[in-house]
Design a protein around this motif. Sequence first.
Motif, PDB file in Angstrom:
ATOM      1  N   THR A 102       8.656 -11.466   9.353  1.00 49.87           N
ATOM      2  CA  THR A 102       9.562 -10.754   8.452  1.00 49.87           C
ATOM      3  C   THR A 102       8.725 -10.020   7.410  1.00 49.87           C
ATOM      4  OG1 THR A 102      11.318 -12.401   8.710  1.00 49.87           O
ATOM      5  CG2 THR A 102      11.425 -10.989   6.772  1.00 49.87           C
ATOM      6  N   CYS A 103       9.061  -8.777   7.187  1.00 46.88           N
ATOM      7  CA  CYS A 103       8.389  -8.027   6.125  1.00 46.88           C
ATOM      8  C   CYS A 103       9.444  -7.505   5.154  1.00 46.88           C
ATOM      9  CB  CYS A 103       7.546  -6.888   6.686  1.00 46.88           C
ATOM     10  SG  CYS A 103       8.485  -5.446   7.204  1.00 46.88           S
ATOM     11  N   GLU A 104       9.026  -7.327   3.903  1.00 48.74           N
ATOM     12  CA  GLU A 104       9.907  -6.780   2.874  1.00 48.74           C
ATOM     13  C   GLU A 104       9.254  -5.539   2.287  1.00 48.74           C
ATOM     14  OE1 GLU A 104      11.444  -9.542  -0.012  1.00 48.74           O
ATOM     15  OE2 GLU A 104      11.171 -11.231   1.365  1.00 48.74           O
ATOM     16  N   ILE A 105      10.044  -4.476   2.194  1.00 53.67           N
ATOM     17  CA  ILE A 105       9.551  -3.220   1.630  1.00 53.67           C
ATOM     18  C   ILE A 105      10.433  -2.882   0.429  1.00 53.67           C
ATOM     19  CG2 ILE A 105       8.946  -0.821   2.093  1.00 53.67           C
ATOM     20  CD1 ILE A 105       9.185  -1.519   5.107  1.00 53.67           C
ATOM     21  N   VAL A 106       9.840  -2.951  -0.754  1.00 54.99           N
ATOM     22  CA  VAL A 106      10.578  -2.623  -1.974  1.00 54.99           C
ATOM     23  C   VAL A 106      10.388  -1.135  -2.263  1.00 54.99           C
ATOM     24  CG1 VAL A 106      10.886  -3.122  -4.429  1.00 54.99           C
ATOM     25  CG2 VAL A 106      10.205  -4.949  -2.852  1.00 54.99           C
ATOM     26  N   VAL A 107      11.498  -0.413  -2.392  1.00 59.80           N
ATOM     27  CA  VAL A 107      11.427   1.035  -2.603  1.00 59.80           C
ATOM     28  C   VAL A 107      12.309   1.444  -3.780  1.00 59.80           C
ATOM     29  CG1 VAL A 107      10.954   1.523  -0.171  1.00 59.80           C
ATOM     30  CG2 VAL A 107      13.318   1.514  -0.990  1.00 59.80           C
ATOM     31  N   ASP A 108      11.947   2.531  -4.408  1.00 63.01           N
ATOM     32  CA  ASP A 108      12.811   3.186  -5.385  1.00 63.01           C
ATOM     33  C   ASP A 108      13.386   4.428  -4.718  1.00 63.01           C
ATOM     34  OD1 ASP A 108      12.651   1.440  -7.453  1.00 63.01           O
ATOM     35  OD2 ASP A 108      11.144   2.549  -8.597  1.00 63.01           O
ATOM     36  N   THR A 109      14.685   4.610  -4.843  1.00 66.69           N
ATOM     37  CA  THR A 109      15.351   5.735  -4.184  1.00 66.69           C
ATOM     38  C   THR A 109      15.603   6.872  -5.169  1.00 66.69           C
ATOM     39  OG1 THR A 109      17.512   4.729  -4.628  1.00 66.69           O
ATOM     40  CG2 THR A 109      16.480   4.232  -2.506  1.00 66.69           C
ATOM     41  N   VAL A 110      15.831   8.038  -4.611  1.00 65.39           N
ATOM     42  CA  VAL A 110      16.164   9.209  -5.424  1.00 65.39           C
ATOM     43  C   VAL A 110      17.549   8.990  -6.027  1.00 65.39           C
ATOM     44  CG1 VAL A 110      16.648  11.683  -5.366  1.00 65.39           C
ATOM     45  CG2 VAL A 110      14.759  10.743  -4.008  1.00 65.39           C
ATOM     46  N   PRO A 111      17.717   9.166  -7.337  1.00 69.39           N
ATOM     47  CA  PRO A 111      19.017   8.911  -7.964  1.00 69.39           C
ATOM     48  C   PRO A 111      20.101   9.872  -7.487  1.00 69.39           C
ATOM     49  CG  PRO A 111      17.513   9.954  -9.516  1.00 69.39           C
ATOM     50  CD  PRO A 111      16.703   9.594  -8.317  1.00 69.39           C
ATOM     51  N   ALA A 112      21.307   9.342  -7.374  1.00 71.21           N
ATOM     52  CA  ALA A 112      22.468  10.169  -7.021  1.00 71.21           C
ATOM     53  C   ALA A 112      23.232  10.491  -8.304  1.00 71.21           C
ATOM     54  CB  ALA A 112      23.361   9.423  -6.043  1.00 71.21           C
TER      55      ALA A 112
END
Length: 434
Positions: A102-112
């Motif tokens: 299992t891997c976890e990828i923490v990301v920040d997304t472009v705001p809507a």
Amino acid sequence: MNIQVQDINSIRKNIVATFTAEEIQAQESSILNEFAAHAKVPGFRPGKAPTAVVQKNYAKGIKDEARRKLVQSAYEKATKDNGLKIALVVEVKDADLDQTATCEIVVDTVPAFTLPEYKGIEVTVASEEVTDQDVQKAIDGLLNQRAEYKVVERDVCKGDFAKINYDGSIDGKPISEIAPAMSMYGKQNGTWEEAGTEGPGVSSVINGIIGMKKGERKEVTHVFPADFENKDLAGKTASYFIEVLEIREKTVPPMDEAFFKSNKVKDEAELRENLQKNLAAQKKNQNMQSRRSQILEKLGSSVEFDLPQSVVDSESQELVDDFVNRQMRAYGASRADFTEHQAEIKAGAEKTARERVKLQYIVLAIADAEKITVTNDDMYNVLVREAMARGLPINKVIEEIKKDQFRLTKLQRAVLVEKTIAFVSENAKVVDKK
């Protein structure tokens, strides 16, 4: 492969990907075949070693590459299936590949956010008319640059430069202690002031030295405005003790042949014509910059939304590094010199970074809505200007930028932002300043 997307907040997401033993095995086998096709193993020609030997010699590399590809595939599937627009990858936490992983990828997304109205923004501009007074002021400036300052033994007259000491206090307490950051309004030793002129400084001191002699001391009173920038001084009445150390009279040169020659003109008429053109260009440029500032300020205040903290942090660090490097180049400071003010510098940088990042998202959303793009000609023009500024051939600059994908992407985005701001400026409602 099982993908789950968990909300950490409105911007930050945690992508959790679980791989089966079969998927891990298939990926490792694929990577093993790629290694075997090119591997250099002692005793075998390149690409001819048995897979078992390659597996033994390159076990760690094969496992690392398989893990990288599995994580990449999980990232791509999660963003595609969930419609995620990624601003920045914050962290990747992956387990060793075994029977399952299992891997976890923490990301920040472009705001809507809902795009604010950007056409018809009202901006105020100043007159671009150049008056005779403007031209004369510019001529006076040129003459003052060549002025001589002769020591005189008489009373200070308006326009003279006086070397003075002054020390201010309020109710007996030194202003240098009340407002230590505002040294100009506290205590100064051996400073030069132009008597009776408007400008920065303590006006009561600047006007008070008129009529004084060298060596004379006197006290003047100064009332700070109620809206003065420092609240500890605002509305307060101060006493200043002044001492005149030296008096110099300013003598400007005549507008003669030598003066005109130094300004590359033949006479006063040509000088005035050149200044008129230069001042007109300056006023036009000032209005363009003013329009830009007003537009950005109004766009920034017209909508609120959460920002990706990782992008803000990156921009903030870039601002801090740029500030420190400029100070080091300009003043010979070392990085250790900034340790004491580190928290203050970072706080100021983060505030500016948040403003910049927010505006960039708004402007890029406008570019998307208006189908504004960066053309090859746009990029070429920017690179030509850079080449001229650096004194390099344009081909060399183009080759440099091709080798640096990060710099190229950043430059393209900067061009798109400026092109979009120009579009909004062209569609603004212009109001002439009275």
